[in-house]
Design an enzyme around this catalytic site. Structure first.
Site, PDB file in Angstrom:
ATOM      1  CE  LYS A 215      39.712  49.381  37.896  1.00 41.98           C
ATOM      2  NZ  LYS A 215      39.931  48.326  36.939  1.00 41.98           N
ATOM      3  CB  CYS A 269      42.723  44.856  40.221  1.00 40.85           C
ATOM      4  SG  CYS A 269      43.894  44.889  38.867  1.00 40.85           S
TER       5      CYS A 269
HETATM    6  N1  SAJ Z   1      37.993  35.097  43.024  1.00 40.51           N
HETATM    7  C1  SAJ Z   1      37.354  34.292  43.946  1.00 40.51           C
HETATM    8  N2  SAJ Z   1      36.070  33.919  43.712  1.00 40.51           N
HETATM    9  C2  SAJ Z   1      35.386  34.324  42.599  1.00 40.51           C
HETATM   10  C3  SAJ Z   1      36.039  35.157  41.664  1.00 40.51           C
HETATM   11  C4  SAJ Z   1      37.340  35.527  41.902  1.00 40.51           C
HETATM   12  O1  SAJ Z   1      37.921  33.908  44.977  1.00 40.51           O
HETATM   13  O2  SAJ Z   1      34.229  33.923  42.440  1.00 40.51           O
HETATM   14  C5  SAJ Z   1      39.384  35.528  43.292  1.00 40.51           C
HETATM   15  C6  SAJ Z   1      40.387  35.107  42.207  1.00 40.51           C
HETATM   16  O3  SAJ Z   1      40.860  33.796  42.412  1.00 40.51           O
HETATM   17  C7  SAJ Z   1      41.473  36.151  42.400  1.00 40.51           C
HETATM   18  C8  SAJ Z   1      40.677  37.410  42.788  1.00 40.51           C
HETATM   19  O4  SAJ Z   1      39.417  36.937  43.247  1.00 40.51           O
HETATM   20  O5  SAJ Z   1      42.335  35.819  43.476  1.00 40.51           O
HETATM   21  C9  SAJ Z   1      40.468  38.407  41.687  1.00 40.51           C
HETATM   22  O6  SAJ Z   1      40.215  37.751  40.448  1.00 40.51           O
HETATM   23  P1  SAJ Z   1      39.153  38.268  39.369  1.00 40.51           P
HETATM   24  O7  SAJ Z   1      39.197  37.336  38.220  1.00 40.51           O
HETATM   25  O8  SAJ Z   1      37.837  38.503  40.002  1.00 40.51           O
HETATM   26  O9  SAJ Z   1      39.667  39.729  38.984  1.00 40.51           O
HETATM   27  P2  SAJ Z   1      41.078  40.344  38.504  1.00 40.51           P
HETATM   28  O10 SAJ Z   1      41.749  40.942  39.710  1.00 40.51           O
HETATM   29  O11 SAJ Z   1      41.868  39.411  37.685  1.00 40.51           O
HETATM   30  O12 SAJ Z   1      40.550  41.533  37.549  1.00 40.51           O
HETATM   31  C10 SAJ Z   1      39.661  42.510  38.100  1.00 40.51           C
HETATM   32  C11 SAJ Z   1      38.445  42.653  37.178  1.00 40.51           C
HETATM   33  N3  SAJ Z   1      37.395  43.424  37.853  1.00 40.51           N
HETATM   34  C12 SAJ Z   1      36.117  42.988  37.960  1.00 40.51           C
HETATM   35  O13 SAJ Z   1      35.757  41.935  37.499  1.00 40.51           O
HETATM   36  C13 SAJ Z   1      35.153  43.900  38.628  1.00 40.51           C
HETATM   37  C14 SAJ Z   1      38.865  43.327  35.870  1.00 40.51           C
HETATM   38  O14 SAJ Z   1      37.727  43.578  35.056  1.00 40.51           O
HETATM   39  C15 SAJ Z   1      39.599  44.631  36.164  1.00 40.51           C
HETATM   40  O15 SAJ Z   1      40.037  45.280  34.979  1.00 40.51           O
HETATM   41  C16 SAJ Z   1      40.837  44.301  36.999  1.00 40.51           C
HETATM   42  O16 SAJ Z   1      40.382  43.731  38.241  1.00 40.51           O
HETATM   43  C17 SAJ Z   1      41.615  45.578  37.237  1.00 40.51           C
HETATM   44  O17 SAJ Z   1      42.644  45.760  36.555  1.00 40.51           O
HETATM   45  O18 SAJ Z   1      41.171  46.423  38.028  1.00 40.51           O
END
Ligand code: SAJ
Length: 420
Positions: A215, A269
């Site tokens: 995880k 996360c």
């Molecule tokens: N972000 C970027 N660039 C990107 C993708 C995301 O800057 O290309 C930023 C987003 O704006 C945000 C952050 O990253 O600030 C995180 O967003 P996210 O959509 O990547 O992820 P979370 O935090 O909403 O959810 C993540 C997910 N993990 C992965 O994709 C590996 C989700 O599947 C998990 O269940 C969740 O964390 C968790 O609960 O751990």
């Protein structure tokens, strides 16, 4: 072998616990949802989700109408216990396991032989064993793993980390593959029986420590890859190149898939979990630590960009578009956009207009600052000298391009380049 699961007690009705409880209840399981917050308990009992998540309202209404989901403050006897409480970090970035300890203390008195306890909260390696140890000390009349490896155990304990994406939770909860980490093989088998009730994805059994690290690795992987994109955005800024075009063209290579730079990495996360790996192996987790530092530095960089452009104006008005941690959610936890707005508000005399279609009011940290106003998106753009796009919320795509042409635009998200 069949392990019948008729009742499940879900501890923590937050972003993960509530959809899990509602999903189990919608499949006919008797679910007792437990939360320390009376307002959450009251909302769930009336069938109302207290945070927006697509399809959760429907699911929750079905669960409460069927009479299968009931929220309360105290755990009650059940076949299975699912712990979905927060695991924040302390000031020194070491993991804070106080909520898991409190959950263990709360369920211990109602545990009975034949139960399975599942930890879903994201946790550092060793936490599931620690949980079993704590339960064993509280219930010396029952046999827990791993002290006595000889089966049969009275209570089985496993780690099955959640991995659903906010915004797509209800679907991903059912469709994503699931890692089932048992403290023993029998623990994994018992835990799997709970997920078989609703899982359409595949269950994969392993040991609890491996599941814990899997995880953390998933989120660290994403963090490192976003850090690469964010570092590229700084390099392109220095070289005077368009990072969106550089990434778009590099991604035409069949084995390159660079993620998107942004205002930083937020949420509860990805901005937190990699530190659990760093804290377990500080000397070895060099790339993971650096990625965290790169992403954490991005809001400061964007704030400095805005301040630099604002210097040209006598009384600059800055429209900050987006405040949440990512597009199309209302969650402000660890939000880079919040950090940017706070830095701007504290450092200068700018008038700041915040527009976020997902928020009805400013959070308390901002509400008391004299130079910040919550504003309609189009109005904010019309009044601004500088438009800073901090979150690529879908409604921002409807801003007329000609409204932006006459203003200084600092777009951290790629929205105005057609890349968000
Ligand atoms: N972000 C970027 N660039 C990107 C993708 C995301 O800057 O290309 C930023 C987003 O704006 C945000 C952050 O990253 O600030 C995180 O967003 P996210 O959509 O990547 O992820 P979370 O935090 O909403 O959810 C993540 C997910 N993990 C992965 O994709 C590996 C989700 O599947 C998990 O269940 C969740 O964390 C968790 O609960 O751990």
């Amino acid at each position: 072998m069949e392990y019948p699961v008729k009742t499940v007690c879900v501890i923590g009705l937050g972003y993960i616990g509530l959809p899990t409880a509602a999903t189990l209840a919608s499949r006919g399981v008797e679910v007792i949802g437990v939360d320390i917050n009376p307002r959450v308990v009251a909302a769930v009992n009336t069938g109302q989700p207290y945070f927006p998540e697509p399809d959760l309202d429907m699911l929750l209404r079905a669960a409460t109408t069927l009479g299968k989901l009931r929220a309360t403050a105290e755990p009650e006897p059940a076949d299975a216990f699912v712990i979905a409480v927060p695991t924040p970090f302390n000031d020194d970035r070491s993991p804070n396991l106080a909520y898991i300890d409190a959950a263990a203390d709360a369920i211990a008195p109602v545990l009975a032989s034949g139960n399975v306890v599942i930890l879903e909260s994201t946790s550092p390696v060793g936490t599931t064993a620690r949980l079993a140890g704590r339960l064993a000390r509280l219930r010396r009349d029952l046999c827990f793993p791993p002290e006595r490896h000889a089966e049969p155990l009275d209570v089985h304990v496993a780690h099955c980390p959640e991995r659903v994406l906010p915004g797509r939770m209800v679907r991903e909860l059912i469709e994503n593959d699931r890692i089932i980490g048992g403290l023993t093989e029998a623990c994994a088998a018992h835990a799997e029986a709970v997920y078989r009730i609703f899982l359409q994805g595949k269950p994969f059994r392993t040991d609890a420590s491996t599941a814990e690290l899997v995880k953390l690795v998933e989120n660290a992987y994403r963090d490192v890859n976003i850090a690469f994109a964010n570092e590229l955005s700084l390099i392109c800024d220095q070289l005077g190149l368009n990072v969106w075009q550089v990434i778009e063209l590099a991604n035409r290579h069949p084995r390159v898939a660079i993620l998107r730079p942004g205002a930083g990495v937020g949420g509860h996360c990805i901005a937190v979990d990699p530190w659990f790996i760093v804290s377990s192996a500080p000397e070895r987790a060099r790339l993971i630590r650096t990625a965290r530092e790169v992403n954490d530095a991005k809001p400061g960089f964007v704030a400095a960009q805005i301040r630099e452009r604002a210097e040209r104006f006598k009384h600059p008005v800055v429209a900050c578009l987006g405040l949440t941690y990512k597009p199309d959610v209302d969650d402000l936890r660890e939000s880079p956009a919040m950090a940017i707005v706070l830095q701007l508000a504290r450092s200068g005399s700018e008038r700041i207009l915040v527009a976020d279609p997902n928020l009805r009011s400013l959070p308390p940290e901002l509400a008391d600052l004299p130079n910040i106003t919550l504003c309609d998106t189009f109005e904010a753009v019309r009044q601004a000298d500088i438009v800073a796009v901090l979150v690529a919320h879908s409604p921002f795509r409807r801003i007329p391009p000609e409204d932006l042409l006459r203003r200084v635009v600092i777009d951290a998200t790629g929205l105005t380049h057609g890349s968000a």
